[in-house]
Design a protein around this motif. Structure first.
Motif, PDB file in Angstrom:
ATOM      1  N   THR A 160       0.827  -1.199   0.000  1.00 44.73           N
ATOM      2  CA  THR A 160       0.000   0.000   0.000  1.00 44.73           C
ATOM      3  C   THR A 160       0.867   1.256   0.000  1.00 44.73           C
ATOM      4  N   ALA A 161       0.503   2.210  -0.854  1.00 46.14           N
ATOM      5  CA  ALA A 161       1.257   3.462  -0.916  1.00 46.14           C
ATOM      6  C   ALA A 161       1.061   4.246   0.378  1.00 46.14           C
ATOM      7  N   PRO A 162       2.118   4.862   0.910  1.00 43.47           N
ATOM      8  CA  PRO A 162       1.989   5.654   2.137  1.00 43.47           C
ATOM      9  C   PRO A 162       0.974   6.783   1.952  1.00 43.47           C
ATOM     10  N   LYS A 163       0.166   7.029   2.988  1.00 45.19           N
ATOM     11  CA  LYS A 163      -0.841   8.083   2.920  1.00 45.19           C
ATOM     12  C   LYS A 163      -0.228   9.440   3.263  1.00 45.19           C
ATOM     13  N   VAL A 164      -0.560  10.432   2.446  1.00 55.10           N
ATOM     14  CA  VAL A 164      -0.065  11.793   2.640  1.00 55.10           C
ATOM     15  C   VAL A 164      -1.258  12.736   2.660  1.00 55.10           C
ATOM     16  N   LEU A 165      -1.456  13.448   3.758  1.00 52.66           N
ATOM     17  CA  LEU A 165      -2.528  14.437   3.855  1.00 52.66           C
ATOM     18  C   LEU A 165      -1.997  15.793   3.425  1.00 52.66           C
ATOM     19  N   VAL A 166      -2.703  16.446   2.510  1.00 49.78           N
ATOM     20  CA  VAL A 166      -2.314  17.771   2.017  1.00 49.78           C
ATOM     21  C   VAL A 166      -3.386  18.771   2.403  1.00 49.78           C
ATOM     22  N   THR A 167      -3.059  19.743   3.264  1.00 47.42           N
ATOM     23  CA  THR A 167      -4.014  20.794   3.593  1.00 47.42           C
ATOM     24  C   THR A 167      -3.910  21.918   2.564  1.00 47.42           C
TER      25      THR A 167
END
Length: 320
Positions: free
Chosen positions: A2-9
């Motif tokens: 699974t690709a690492p999750k990245v949150l972008v505000t």
């Protein structure tokens, strides 16, 4: 895997949206867009509501490895708040810290903060660019709030064991740019004569493609941890050169009048526009050698190409 999750505000903004689109194309990371307003990202990736001005409700950060915080109360030319610094602090310092605290408590490994070159200061001496590790000297409420946010994040990182990466861009341009850069495009496209044909300053800019590329490089590069960076296209232009290149990209002749800088400054002072004159005539250069030496990063898009892309997008919009 699974690709690492990245949150972008700030994913409905100029930088945040471009970053999420880049992450979707690369497919190395799985982006989650945190946006205050309407966004074109619906249906392309998970989109969660997030408003830094009301940060009581924060996005869920379970299984998120990296947060890239691009949302902010941005610098404005005509501030109307009675206490501008308090308003900037409420959003850029307090809101940022709440998000970072939530991120650290949720096990987020790295927090990337999109700050501003204004943390370094307002201008440089010609040929003496700012460096990432120079002593900060913010001068206006926006720059002060960004600096205070940086310091709060560094302390939180030390206390909670979360890696902090700080990126301070100068003026960002590219397809869809707004504000002063859009105004320049409009003036040049309409053939309006401008008294800016003899400016001998030097200013650093960064194309949105180069900024996004650098942010992506900082997501998982081990050497980026707990570092501050400046970023640019690697080429500095005078205001006159910038206008000439934009005119060429638009396919229009530049109507620039060679008015001496001293006369522009005198006229601006008489009209109460010293700050505007400083931005037009002053230098603001940044040194990106640290990016090359520490991360092996160099700008992937040259300035001429980036300006052609910016002008082409502007002209396309004018025909619709």
């Amino acid at each position: 895997m699974t690709a690492p999750k990245v949150l972008v505000t700030g994913a409905s903004g100029f930088v945040g949206e471009a970053l999420v689109f880049r992450l979707l194309v690369d497919k190395k990371f799985s982006p989650i867009a945190a946006a205050r307003g309407a966004t074109r990202l619906h249906g392309l990736c998970p989109v969660v509501p997030f408003d830094l001005t009301h940060a009581k409700v924060l996005p869920a950060l379970d299984n998120v490895q990296v947060v890239i915080h691009a949302a902010a109360r941005v610098h404005v030319m005509n501030e109307i708040a009675l206490d501008a610094l308090a308003e900037f602090r409420k959003v850029n310092v307090e809101g940022t810290l709440k998000l970072a605290q939530c991120a650290a408590a949720s096990g987020v490994k790295r927090f990337i903060f999109i700050s501003s070159i204004k943390v370094n200061g307002e201008n440089t001496l010609l040929g003496a660019p700012f460096k990432a590790d120079d002593l900060p000297a913010p001068a206006d409420p926006y720059g002060i709030s960004k600096y205070e946010a940086e310091e709060a994040l560094k302390q939180l990182g030390r206390d909670m064991g979360m890696e902090i990466v700080i990126i301070r861009p100068p003026l960002v341009y590219g397809p869809g740019v707004k504000a002063n850069f859009l105004s320049m495009l409009s003036w040049l496209n309409r053939g309006i004569p401008l008294p800016l044909g003899a400016i001998q300053n030097r200013r650093s800019l960064v194309a949105i493609g180069n900024l996004v590329d650098f942010i992506v490089a900082c997501i998982d590069h081990p050497a980026a941890a707990n570092q501050s960076f400046l970023v640019s296209d690697g080429e500095d232009l005078s205001t006159t050169q910038l206008l000439l290149r934009l005119s060429a990209s638009l396919g229009k002749p530049a109507r620039l009048l060679p008015i001496p800088e001293w006369l522009l400054n005198l006229a601006a002072a008489a009209l109460g526009k010293r700050i505007i004159a400083q931005r037009i005539c002053g230098s603001l250069q940044v040194d990106i050698n640290k990016n090359r030496e520490l991360l092996g990063w160099t700008p992937s898009i040259n300035m001429d190409k980036a300006m052609r892309q910016t002008a082409g997008h502007y002209l396309e919009k004018q025909t619709k």
